[in-house]
Design a protein around this motif. Structure first.
Motif, PDB file in Angstrom:
ATOM      1  N   GLU A   1       4.710 -45.244 -47.626  1.00  0.00           N
ATOM      2  CA  GLU A   1       6.122 -45.101 -47.250  1.00  0.00           C
ATOM      3  C   GLU A   1       6.264 -44.664 -45.797  1.00  0.00           C
ATOM      4  O   GLU A   1       7.038 -45.225 -45.026  1.00  0.00           O
ATOM      5  CB  GLU A   1       6.803 -44.096 -48.174  1.00  0.00           C
ATOM      6  CG  GLU A   1       8.265 -43.886 -47.875  1.00  0.00           C
ATOM      7  CD  GLU A   1       8.565 -42.483 -47.392  1.00  0.00           C
ATOM      8  OE1 GLU A   1       9.399 -42.367 -46.488  1.00  0.00           O
ATOM      9  OE2 GLU A   1       7.968 -41.530 -47.911  1.00  0.00           O
ATOM     10  N   LYS A   2       5.484 -43.671 -45.379  1.00  0.00           N
ATOM     11  CA  LYS A   2       5.540 -43.197 -43.992  1.00  0.00           C
ATOM     12  C   LYS A   2       5.079 -44.275 -43.025  1.00  0.00           C
ATOM     13  O   LYS A   2       5.662 -44.455 -41.952  1.00  0.00           O
ATOM     14  CB  LYS A   2       4.691 -41.939 -43.833  1.00  0.00           C
ATOM     15  CG  LYS A   2       5.304 -40.728 -44.501  1.00  0.00           C
ATOM     16  CD  LYS A   2       4.384 -39.535 -44.426  1.00  0.00           C
ATOM     17  CE  LYS A   2       4.952 -38.394 -45.257  1.00  0.00           C
ATOM     18  NZ  LYS A   2       3.985 -37.346 -45.494  1.00  0.00           N
ATOM     19  N   LEU A   3       4.044 -45.005 -43.396  1.00  0.00           N
ATOM     20  CA  LEU A   3       3.541 -46.092 -42.559  1.00  0.00           C
ATOM     21  C   LEU A   3       4.602 -47.177 -42.384  1.00  0.00           C
ATOM     22  O   LEU A   3       4.906 -47.599 -41.266  1.00  0.00           O
ATOM     23  CB  LEU A   3       2.274 -46.692 -43.172  1.00  0.00           C
ATOM     24  CG  LEU A   3       1.691 -47.899 -42.452  1.00  0.00           C
ATOM     25  CD1 LEU A   3       1.099 -47.485 -41.111  1.00  0.00           C
ATOM     26  CD2 LEU A   3       0.650 -48.583 -43.315  1.00  0.00           C
ATOM     27  N   MET A   4       5.188 -47.614 -43.497  1.00  0.00           N
ATOM     28  CA  MET A   4       6.221 -48.652 -43.430  1.00  0.00           C
ATOM     29  C   MET A   4       7.401 -48.209 -42.586  1.00  0.00           C
ATOM     30  O   MET A   4       7.883 -48.952 -41.731  1.00  0.00           O
ATOM     31  CB  MET A   4       6.724 -49.011 -44.836  1.00  0.00           C
ATOM     32  CG  MET A   4       5.778 -49.837 -45.647  1.00  0.00           C
ATOM     33  SD  MET A   4       6.439 -50.193 -47.291  1.00  0.00           S
ATOM     34  CE  MET A   4       7.799 -51.259 -46.871  1.00  0.00           C
TER      35      MET A   4
ATOM     36  N   PHE B   1      14.202 -47.604 -49.139  1.00  0.00           N
ATOM     37  CA  PHE B   1      13.618 -48.920 -49.374  1.00  0.00           C
ATOM     38  C   PHE B   1      12.096 -48.859 -49.205  1.00  0.00           C
ATOM     39  O   PHE B   1      11.347 -49.384 -50.032  1.00  0.00           O
ATOM     40  CB  PHE B   1      14.210 -49.938 -48.398  1.00  0.00           C
ATOM     41  CG  PHE B   1      13.569 -51.293 -48.474  1.00  0.00           C
ATOM     42  CD1 PHE B   1      13.980 -52.216 -49.416  1.00  0.00           C
ATOM     43  CD2 PHE B   1      12.556 -51.646 -47.596  1.00  0.00           C
ATOM     44  CE1 PHE B   1      13.388 -53.465 -49.492  1.00  0.00           C
ATOM     45  CE2 PHE B   1      11.966 -52.882 -47.657  1.00  0.00           C
ATOM     46  CZ  PHE B   1      12.378 -53.802 -48.610  1.00  0.00           C
ATOM     47  N   CYS B   2      11.638 -48.221 -48.141  1.00  0.00           N
ATOM     48  CA  CYS B   2      10.201 -48.104 -47.879  1.00  0.00           C
ATOM     49  C   CYS B   2       9.496 -47.353 -49.006  1.00  0.00           C
ATOM     50  O   CYS B   2       8.410 -47.743 -49.445  1.00  0.00           O
ATOM     51  CB  CYS B   2       9.955 -47.404 -46.546  1.00  0.00           C
ATOM     52  SG  CYS B   2      10.504 -48.339 -45.098  1.00  0.00           S
ATOM     53  N   GLU B   3      10.129 -46.311 -49.509  1.00  0.00           N
ATOM     54  CA  GLU B   3       9.549 -45.543 -50.610  1.00  0.00           C
ATOM     55  C   GLU B   3       9.496 -46.392 -51.878  1.00  0.00           C
ATOM     56  O   GLU B   3       8.484 -46.428 -52.578  1.00  0.00           O
ATOM     57  CB  GLU B   3      10.371 -44.268 -50.830  1.00  0.00           C
ATOM     58  CG  GLU B   3       9.685 -43.244 -51.725  1.00  0.00           C
ATOM     59  CD  GLU B   3      10.001 -43.429 -53.193  1.00  0.00           C
ATOM     60  OE1 GLU B   3       9.143 -43.096 -54.030  1.00  0.00           O
ATOM     61  OE2 GLU B   3      11.097 -43.937 -53.516  1.00  0.00           O
ATOM     62  N   GLY B   4      10.557 -47.123 -52.157  1.00  0.00           N
ATOM     63  CA  GLY B   4      10.581 -47.984 -53.348  1.00  0.00           C
ATOM     64  C   GLY B   4       9.543 -49.083 -53.289  1.00  0.00           C
ATOM     65  O   GLY B   4       8.866 -49.357 -54.279  1.00  0.00           O
ATOM     66  N   TYR B   5       9.396 -49.709 -52.128  1.00  0.00           N
ATOM     67  CA  TYR B   5       8.400 -50.784 -52.015  1.00  0.00           C
ATOM     68  C   TYR B   5       6.987 -50.219 -52.066  1.00  0.00           C
ATOM     69  O   TYR B   5       6.091 -50.850 -52.622  1.00  0.00           O
ATOM     70  CB  TYR B   5       8.609 -51.608 -50.749  1.00  0.00           C
ATOM     71  CG  TYR B   5       7.731 -52.835 -50.756  1.00  0.00           C
ATOM     72  CD1 TYR B   5       7.986 -53.882 -51.646  1.00  0.00           C
ATOM     73  CD2 TYR B   5       6.624 -52.936 -49.936  1.00  0.00           C
ATOM     74  CE1 TYR B   5       7.173 -54.995 -51.692  1.00  0.00           C
ATOM     75  CE2 TYR B   5       5.801 -54.051 -49.982  1.00  0.00           C
ATOM     76  CZ  TYR B   5       6.078 -55.075 -50.859  1.00  0.00           C
ATOM     77  OH  TYR B   5       5.255 -56.177 -50.917  1.00  0.00           O
TER      78      TYR B   5
END
Length: 124
Positions: A108-111, A27-31
């Motif tokens: 993505e890593k931050l999220m 999800f984080c990567e997609g957003y």
């Protein structure tokens, strides 16, 4: 609002693994990809003090997605989706305010770190 909700909203699909809470990294990567791809629309919202509209459509879309965080009770889900949508909105806004320079991997890593609570120290 109509345009945002119908053409510019990040909404996981049924077969997308990001719809299931166990696959939240996806999800984080997609957003993160969504933020980078839609930076022009997000920038317009930020510059015109309308970024709150993005939160409104994201919250509603995620609440309406029967596959997103579906493994918790409705009483808890309301707060979880609100927390996630608020964070998504803040990350999108700050991505623009910092010059839209971060890449998908960084976002993505931050999220994932923020939502996972990795920045909080566990003191006993």
């Amino acid at each position: 609002m109509y345009e945002l909700s119908h053409n510019c909203c990040f909404l996981p699909e049924e077969n997308d693994t990001s719809c299931h809470s166990a696959m939240f990294r996806s999800f984080c990567e997609g957003y993160s990809r969504y933020i980078v791809e839609k930076k022009h629309i997000i920038s317009l919202l930020v510059r015109n003090d309308m970024i709150h509209f993005l939160y409104d459509v994201q919250y509603k879309s995620l609440m309406d997605c029967e596959y997103f965080i579906s493994d918790v009770s409705d009483d808890s889900r309301i707060f979880i989706v609100d927390f996630i949508a608020s964070g998504m909105n803040s990350i999108a806004k700050n991505y623009i305010l910092t010059g839209a320079k971060a890449d998908v991997s960084f976002l993505e890593k931050l999220m994932f770190s923020l939502y996972g609570g990795l920045y909080f120290k566990n003191y006993s």
